[in-house]
Design a protein around this motif. Structure first.
Motif, short mmCIF file in Angstrom:
data_model
loop_
_atom_site.label_atom_id
_atom_site.label_comp_id
_atom_site.label_asym_id
_atom_site.label_seq_id
_atom_site.Cartn_x
_atom_site.Cartn_y
_atom_site.Cartn_z
N LEU A 18 -24.82 94.05 47.43
CA LEU A 18 -25.31 92.67 47.45
C LEU A 18 -26.84 92.61 47.40
CD1 LEU A 18 -22.97 91.09 50.15
CD2 LEU A 18 -22.83 90.81 47.67
N LEU A 19 -27.50 93.69 47.78
CA LEU A 19 -28.97 93.65 47.86
C LEU A 19 -29.66 93.40 46.51
CD1 LEU A 19 -29.69 96.47 50.47
CD2 LEU A 19 -29.67 94.00 50.82
N PRO A 20 -29.23 94.07 45.42
CA PRO A 20 -29.90 93.78 44.14
C PRO A 20 -29.73 92.35 43.66
CG PRO A 20 -28.68 95.85 44.01
CD PRO A 20 -28.27 95.19 45.28
N LEU A 21 -28.76 91.62 44.23
CA LEU A 21 -28.51 90.24 43.79
C LEU A 21 -29.46 89.24 44.43
CD1 LEU A 21 -24.60 90.32 44.06
CD2 LEU A 21 -26.03 91.00 42.14
N LEU A 22 -30.27 89.70 45.40
CA LEU A 22 -31.14 88.78 46.13
C LEU A 22 -32.31 88.30 45.29
CD1 LEU A 22 -31.38 90.72 49.52
CD2 LEU A 22 -30.02 88.68 49.08
N ALA A 23 -32.70 89.07 44.27
CA ALA A 23 -33.95 88.79 43.54
C ALA A 23 -33.89 87.53 42.69
CB ALA A 23 -34.32 89.99 42.66
N TYR A 46 -33.99 87.00 59.10
CA TYR A 46 -32.87 87.93 58.95
C TYR A 46 -33.31 89.28 58.39
CZ TYR A 46 -28.32 89.75 57.39
OH TYR A 46 -27.21 90.55 57.20
N PHE A 47 -34.04 89.24 57.30
CA PHE A 47 -34.33 90.49 56.60
C PHE A 47 -35.56 91.22 57.15
CE2 PHE A 47 -31.68 88.77 53.08
CZ PHE A 47 -30.83 89.84 52.98
N VAL A 48 -36.57 90.49 57.59
CA VAL A 48 -37.76 91.18 58.11
C VAL A 48 -37.42 92.05 59.31
CG1 VAL A 48 -40.02 90.84 59.18
CG2 VAL A 48 -39.40 89.51 57.15
N PRO A 49 -36.71 91.53 60.33
CA PRO A 49 -36.31 92.43 61.43
C PRO A 49 -35.41 93.58 60.96
CG PRO A 49 -36.04 90.13 62.06
CD PRO A 49 -36.30 90.14 60.61
N LEU A 50 -34.53 93.29 59.98
CA LEU A 50 -33.64 94.34 59.48
C LEU A 50 -34.44 95.47 58.83
CD1 LEU A 50 -30.77 95.35 58.89
CD2 LEU A 50 -30.79 93.97 56.80
N THR A 51 -35.44 95.11 58.03
CA THR A 51 -36.25 96.15 57.38
C THR A 51 -37.07 96.93 58.40
OG1 THR A 51 -37.98 94.50 56.95
CG2 THR A 51 -36.41 94.93 55.19
N GLU A 52 -37.50 96.26 59.47
CA GLU A 52 -38.25 96.99 60.50
C GLU A 52 -37.37 98.03 61.18
OE1 GLU A 52 -39.72 93.88 62.98
OE2 GLU A 52 -41.42 93.38 61.65
N SER A 104 -35.18 104.34 52.77
CA SER A 104 -36.32 103.88 51.98
C SER A 104 -35.88 103.01 50.81
CB SER A 104 -37.10 105.10 51.47
OG SER A 104 -38.10 104.71 50.56
N VAL A 105 -34.80 103.42 50.15
CA VAL A 105 -34.29 102.64 49.01
C VAL A 105 -33.77 101.29 49.48
CG1 VAL A 105 -32.49 102.55 47.26
CG2 VAL A 105 -33.78 104.66 47.60
N LEU A 106 -33.08 101.26 50.61
CA LEU A 106 -32.55 100.00 51.12
C LEU A 106 -33.68 99.04 51.48
CD1 LEU A 106 -29.64 101.29 53.39
CD2 LEU A 106 -29.44 100.08 51.22
N VAL A 107 -34.74 99.55 52.11
CA VAL A 107 -35.88 98.69 52.44
C VAL A 107 -36.51 98.13 51.17
CG1 VAL A 107 -38.23 98.71 53.39
CG2 VAL A 107 -36.38 99.83 54.63
N GLU A 108 -36.64 98.99 50.16
CA GLU A 108 -37.24 98.53 48.90
C GLU A 108 -36.38 97.47 48.22
OE1 GLU A 108 -38.93 100.56 44.77
OE2 GLU A 108 -38.54 101.80 46.53
N GLN A 109 -35.06 97.65 48.23
CA GLN A 109 -34.17 96.66 47.62
C GLN A 109 -34.24 95.32 48.34
OE1 GLN A 109 -30.25 98.47 47.48
NE2 GLN A 109 -30.55 99.07 45.35
N ILE A 110 -34.37 95.35 49.66
CA ILE A 110 -34.47 94.10 50.41
C ILE A 110 -35.75 93.35 50.03
CG2 ILE A 110 -34.82 93.14 52.72
CD1 ILE A 110 -32.88 95.27 53.76
N TRP A 111 -36.87 94.07 49.99
CA TRP A 111 -38.13 93.39 49.66
C TRP A 111 -38.16 92.96 48.20
CZ3 TRP A 111 -41.58 91.28 52.69
CH2 TRP A 111 -41.63 91.68 54.03
N MET A 112 -37.40 93.62 47.33
CA MET A 112 -37.30 93.15 45.94
C MET A 112 -36.67 91.76 45.87
SD MET A 112 -38.61 95.32 43.78
CE MET A 112 -37.85 94.92 42.21
#
Length: 1258
Positions: A499-504, A517-523, A545-553
């Protein structure tokens, strides 16, 4: 005479010597008419040609009155009709109206006779097409004209394809251009009646009869021709005729012809689409009946093509029905849905795809009332609403075996459902109908996506992506948690990282959801990544690292016109984004994109400008925030602009050159909304920094000459360029004066110079600076000595911008720029050359606009007492021509090139006398001994033959042809090919006789005869191959270079196949044997494709290019151990001739060229074609001896004789000590030649390869 008429006729004239009668007759007739014009001193024009041809046609008809008009290929009447068809489109409309009765009386009676002769019939149809477009309403009822049009209309069903196509084109063009002020053509009613009658006759099973090669055409074929004609003509027919045409089209599928039924359904779809686009087309009263007829006649399930067409027409019918009467359309929803849904069970993929597309169209027919009713009964067990029934059936299909092969189509249908249920029932704060009705279905799709045996993951991802785009991550993730953390894994919950690549993508969820939701999760994920790296678990750390990058994308998706921007973009979140920009290069791109989207989307929505809003994504446009909310967001962002600009400036200076453009785009977006005071403040800081860095750079250069171009000075200049459009007039003027100094424009750093000139040009173009052109030109002239080659392009751009500002009474400034601009046309950089040409043309336009040239103020003319001159393009050409007296060949050549460009650019403004003087002057330079000058002169001649009037050039042929023939045998600079191309143009334009008569020597005449033979041979070759196109067929479009001048100079009509096919007869013979050799070319120059080699050597370029290794190609040659599965490398295979004998053969043939160039027996050809054998040198003898050793070793290994091995022979013991010239051994590196090899090593496996060292060790 208009150029376009001359262009058409110039392609006909050269065919006087053609062996084909239908080509020779029109060319001969045209020559005769033009000879008559010259005798009578008549100016050739389209009107004159038209009148002469009508007179010729009248005479030909009268002379053949007894025997009847002759229509053979070489007869006069077909030739006259052909020329009339070519000239008529360019004849002024009043002339055609005046001579209408004469033309009709001459040509109309010919229709019956022409029916048996297709080429002249097509010419007659083309002629009438041009005539009908020229008439007004009153003349369209002229006696004989309407009958002629109906004859042409009948020809749209002719069995001959070219006749049918030409007639259909003429009818379509005539109906598409009704005489003003009419909206529909007067003939459209007649065409509609004829179409209805033809459709009725075909539907009743009648067999229409048409005259021509084939009589009694079958009804189905006639119907297919009729439908082909009807499709493009439909929009031009009267609206009231479309309803009966629709009824007739519905009868065609009953004839049982599949292709006919498919065409009928396709035209029905076009007709229904037309009814939605054009309000005058009223099919509303027939919609119910139309839908009933379509539903009552479904095709056979096994007919895939017809099922697809039927589904499309059904979907279009429902859309048109919804457009006409939405409430009535909803009542038919369930019935149509069932008919289309059953097609998803088909085994044919095309049918399923068409059914899914039709179902998507069907879902667009949902009305707000139907959606509200579906939401109200969402909790009831038994669905009654059609939408609820559709959802229930779709959900069941995901588990049904009958729809197993249609899962991708079902997923597409679900996506369409989600898109068409975004209805919110009022405010944007309300939930969508899709959220209330489809969440269970979306959850089911996500559950299928998790299953390992599910094959259609891409289709499921597309559906979930649609849900994410319409509902937003806040809604989707509430129903489908990500389950990515360690706690979720321990609880056995399946992760949903897909689901993460679909956020962009843009979606309606607020930015606050990402923050909460996502900022605390990435931390937390970053902490897990740090822990894993500390403990040495690199793979796990990479996953986090990849998961954090996908979230910020996915951050940019939250920033499209978000409603809670002020609440979410807090100081804390802004600081986090700033730290990411500084410290996390991997996360920098999505953060930058988010900052840009944040500004651009709100600015567009706040403006209310439809054009700006149209550029936003469809999801944002379909569900936008209000204009007031967007304006409030922009006001809030303006308060944040100062701090964000400071951050972005720092980031811009820290990233590399390749990434600065991304940061620059964000800076441009934020600077556009910043307060003017903040812009000025940022400008002051940048200027101070620029001055400081410039002084440091100068001090650095005095001690060390190597200075990087990406210095802080250059970075500061780039930032100034970004904020330049938003500077005030005072700041812009200050910046202009600062840059117009020696420190900037004569800097040792090329980057500083380039950006200095670029900034000055932008400031001039902006109009914010009041400029004294004379003073600026004087300053620039004093700064030319320190000009870097890299900055010339930008300097030319600046000069071009300044030329526009020269007052009409100060045109004496232009001569001071001319030398620099002219020499710029010879720059090595293409961009600099183009900029120089633009400057030359800009000066020409300025002079052509008028004004006064004060000659006494021109440098070098102030003491001559010269008076003022009126500005004109001819005066400007006189100025440019002064360079022809230059002291260097380089200057003369550049001047010739500049004049060529001006002649091309202003060919309509230069008088014939001036053109003649230019031509005679530049013709002299063809006799120059300097090749650079001759090359430019040949380019001018080539352009002149294309551009200048033929009558102006014809008197100069006697001088031009001998001058060109002088270079016809010179191979250097490709002069021979250039001259041949010029002669081909001349022959095409002036005719063979005129050009040949100007050749004086017998040897020169042979060159022209050779060119003519080559062209004739190429024509015969094309004719034999069946590639000789008919005269009426449109020629294939030639590839163009994007610039008209370049196309004329380098990509002309002379580079035709007939000039390339005969370059090497031996190669042609080879290409017949080897198909793969065809088309192997090396483009040495822009306009001269040539064969690199010939014969066997051509395989070097063709075969080697195709012999690229494929993945796994080498691995396939090795054996496999059946027990372990490991690859077994057979060491002895390296010593064999190779696994692929065929490849070896190709290699030997492919190396033929190299061998011929390097071996003792090889040879080469000199410039004059003579053979020169290679010298018998010691190096070549030694290489030949080594090759013989290799062949002997291969022969002993059992290889076939005559085959050379790719591998060199095994080096012998002591090879290093062998003397190069003498027969014995020598010392090497202080070691004696009697070195030995240890017995223990010699006793090992013999298969061990590898090079033997000096000491005999491997």
């Amino acid at each position: 005479m208009a150029d376009n008429v001359e262009t058409v006729l110039s392609k006909i004239r050269p065919h006087t010597s053609s062996a084909l009668a239908h080509q020779k007759a029109p060319a001969t007739l045209l020559r005769a008419i033009e000879a008559t014009f010259r005798e009578q001193n008549t100016e050739p024009s389209s009107t004159a040609y038209f009148a002469a041809l009508l007179t010729t046609l009248d005479g030909a008809l009268q002379s053949s009155r007894a025997s009847g008009p002759a229509m053979g290929e070489g007869d006069v009447i077909p030739a006259v009709l052909y020329l009339l068809a070519a000239v008529a489109p360019f004849v002024p409309h009043p002339v055609i109206r005046t001579n209408l009765s004469t033309m009709i009386s001459l040509t109309s009676p010919l229709f019956p006779t022409l029916q048996q002769h297709a080429p002249p019939l097509r010419s007659q149809v083309t002629l009438y097409g041009a005539v009908l477009l020229a008439l007004d309403k009153s003349q369209l009822d002229t006696q004989g004209l309407r009958q002629a049009f109906m004859t042409i209309l009948q020809l749209t069903l002719d069995p001959r394809p070219k006749v049918r196509k030409k007639a259909a084109e003429v009818v379509k063009d005539v109906l598409s251009a009704p005489p003003l002020p009419m909206a529909k053509h007067p003939y459209s009613e007649k065409v509609a009646e004829w179409v209805k009658a033809a459709l009725a006759e075909i539907s009743s099973g009648g067999l229409p009869k048409f005259k021509g090669k084939k009589a009694d055409t079958e009804g189905s074929e006639a119907a297919i021709h009729l439908l082909t004609f009807l499709r493009p003509v439909l929009p031009t027919l009267p609206a009231e005729s479309l309803s009966p045409i629709t009824s007739s089209l519905l009868m065609l599928p009953r004839l049982g012809n599949p292709y006919l039924s498919q065409s009928a359904y396709s035209i029905l779809s076009d007709l229904l689409t037309l009814s939605m686009d054009d309000p005058t087309v009223d099919l509303q009263s027939h919609m119910s009946e139309l839908l009933k007829v379509i539903l009552s006649s479904p095709p056979v399930k096994t007919d895939a093509a017809l099922n697809a067409a039927w589904a499309n027409v059904l979907g279009n019918t429902m859309l048109a029905y919804h457009h006409a009467n939405a409430d009535e359309c909803v009542t038919q929803l369930t019935k149509v849905w069932k008919a289309l849904w059953s097609l998803l069970e088909s085994s044919d993929a095309v049918t399923r795809k068409s059914a899914a597309h039709a179902l998507s169209s069907l879902y667009k027919c949902f009305t707000p009332a139907t959606i509200k009713a579906a939401v109200k009964e969402k909790d009831t067990a038994e669905p009654k609403n059609p939408i609820r029934k559709i959802i229930a059936q779709t959900t069941a299909a995901l588990d049904s075996l009958a729809y197993a092969r249609a899962i991708p189509e079902v997923m597409s249908v679900i996506s369409s459902l989600i898109e068409n249920l975004r209805f919110r029932n009022g405010s944007r704060k309300n939930t969508t109908a899709a959220e209330q009705l489809l969440l269970p279905l979306i959850t089911k799709v996500a559950d299928l996506r998790i299953q390992k045996t599910f094959e259609h993951k891409e289709a499921a991802d597309a559906t979930l992506g649609t849900a994410m785009r319409i509902l937003g991550p806040e809604v989707v993730l509430r129903a489908l948690p990500l389950n990515l953390e360690t706690v979720d894994r321990q609880a056995g919950r399946e992760p949903r990282a897909f689901l993460l690549p679909l956020l962009a993508q843009p979606h309606p969820s607020p930015l606050g959801h990402f923050v909460s939701y996502f900022v605390p999760l990435t931390e937390r994920m970053f902490d897990l990544q740090t822990t894993a790296e500390t403990e040495g678990r690199q793979s796990e750390a990479k996953v986090w690292s990849v998961l954090v990058e996908q979230i910020w994308m996915g951050l940019p998706g939250y920033c499209w016109g978000t409603v809670d921007l002020k609440q979410s973009l807090t100081q804390q979140f802004s600081q986090l984004l700033s730290q990411l920009l500084y410290n996390q290069p991997n996360l920098r791109p999505p953060v930058l994109r988010a900052l840009k989207v944040m500004v651009d989307s709100n600015v567009a929505l706040a403006s209310g400008d439809p054009e700006k809003i149209a550029k936003l994504p469809e999801t944002v446009r379909a569900d936008p925030i209000s204009e007031e909310e967007a304006q409030a967001n922009v006001a809030f962002l303006r308060t944040q602009a100062e701090s964000w600009l400071a951050v972005l400036f720092n980031v811009f200076s820290s990233v590399g050159r390749d990434n600065q453009h991304v940061v620059g785009d964000v800076i441009s977006a934020w600077i556009a909304i910043a307060d003017p005071k903040e812009v000025t403040q940022a400008y002051k800081k940048l200027i101070a920094l620029f001055k400081q860095n410039l002084a440091k750079a100068q001090n650095f250069q005095s001690s060390n000459k190597n200075q990087a171009s990406d210095s802080m000075t250059v970075v500061t200049q780039d930032l100034l360029l970004l904020i330049l459009p938003h500077l005030s007039s005072e700041d812009a003027t200050e910046l202009f004066q600062l840059y117009l100094t020696s420190d900037v424009l004569e800097s040792k750093d090329n980057g500083v110079q380039k950006r200095g000139y670029k900034t000055l040009a932008r400031l001039v173009e902006s109009g914010k600076v009041q400029i004294d052109a004379a003073a600026v030109f004087k300053q620039l002239e004093g700064l030319v000595d320190g000009l870097a080659a890299a900055a010339k392009k930008d300097r030319f751009h600046l000069l071009t911008a300044l030329v526009q500002l020269i007052p009409s009474e100060s045109l004496h400034l232009i001569p001071s720029i001319i030398p620099e601009a002219v020499l710029g046309t010879k720059e090595p950089s293409e961009k600099a050359r183009n900029a120089a040409f633009d400057l030359i043309v800009a000066m020409g336009k300025k002079m052509a606009a008028g004004g006064v040239v004060k000659r006494n103020m021109v440098e070098g003319m102030d003491e001559d007492g010269a008076g003022d001159a009126s500005a004109s393009i001819e005066e400007y050409l006189t100025m440019i021509a002064g360079g022809l007296a230059g002291a260097t060949p380089h200057m003369i050549s550049a001047t010739v090139t500049a004049i060529s460009r001006l002649v091309f650019e202003f060919r309509d403004s230069i008088s014939s006398q001036m053109q003649s003087e230019i031509f005679t002057t530049l013709l002299v330079f063809l006799g120059s001994a300097n090749r650079e000058i001759v090359k430019s002169a040949l380019g001018f001649v080539k352009l002149a033959i294309h551009t200048m009037p033929a009558d102006l050039l014809r008197p100069h042929l006697k001088d031009l042809v001998p001058a060109l023939l002088r270079w016809s045998h010179d191979h250097k600079n490709h002069f021979k090919a250039k001259v041949r191309h010029i002669f081909e143009r001349m022959i095409r334009r002036f005719g063979w006789e005129d050009v040949y008569s100007c050749a004086q020597e017998e040897e020169a005449r042979k060159v022209l005869v050779n060119i003519k033979k080559r062209k004739d041979r190429a024509k015969r070759k094309r004719a034999n191959a069946g590639a000789d196109e008919d005269e009426d067929d449109e020629p294939k479009a030639k590839p163009v270079a994007g610039d008209a001048f370049e196309d004329v100079l380098y990509g002309s009509e002379s580079e035709l196949d007939d000039s390339e096919d005969d370059d090497a007869p031996a190669q042609n013979a080879t290409s017949k044997r080897k198909g793969k050799d065809v088309g192997a070319r090396l483009r040495v120059d822009d306009d001269e494709p040539m064969d690199l080699l010939s014969g066997a050597a051509s395989k070097v370029t063709t075969t080697n290019a195709n012999r690229r290794k494929k993945p796994g190609q080498d691995a396939a040659r090795f054996k496999m151990d059946e027990e372990t599965g490991k690859m077994v490398i057979d060491e002895s295979s390296d010593e064999e001739g190779g696994a692929d004998t065929g490849a070896g053969e190709e290699d030997v043939a492919g190396k033929a060229y190299i061998e011929s160039m390097t071996s003792v027996d090889g040879f080469r050809r000199g410039p004059n074609g003579r053979v020169k054998f290679n010298k018998d040198t010691k190096k070549r003898r030694r290489e030949a001896a080594e090759d013989e050793d290799v062949e002997m070793a291969d022969g002993e290994a059992g290889q076939k004789p005559g085959k050379k091995s790719k591998k060199k022979a095994e080096p012998k013991f002591g090879q290093e000590f062998k003397a190069k010239k003498a027969g014995g051994d020598v010392k090497k590196n202080g070691m004696d030649p009697y070195a030995y090899m240890p017995l223990s090593q010699a006793a090992k496996k013999q298969s061990r390869g590898g090079r033997i060292g000096i000491a005999g060790k491997r």
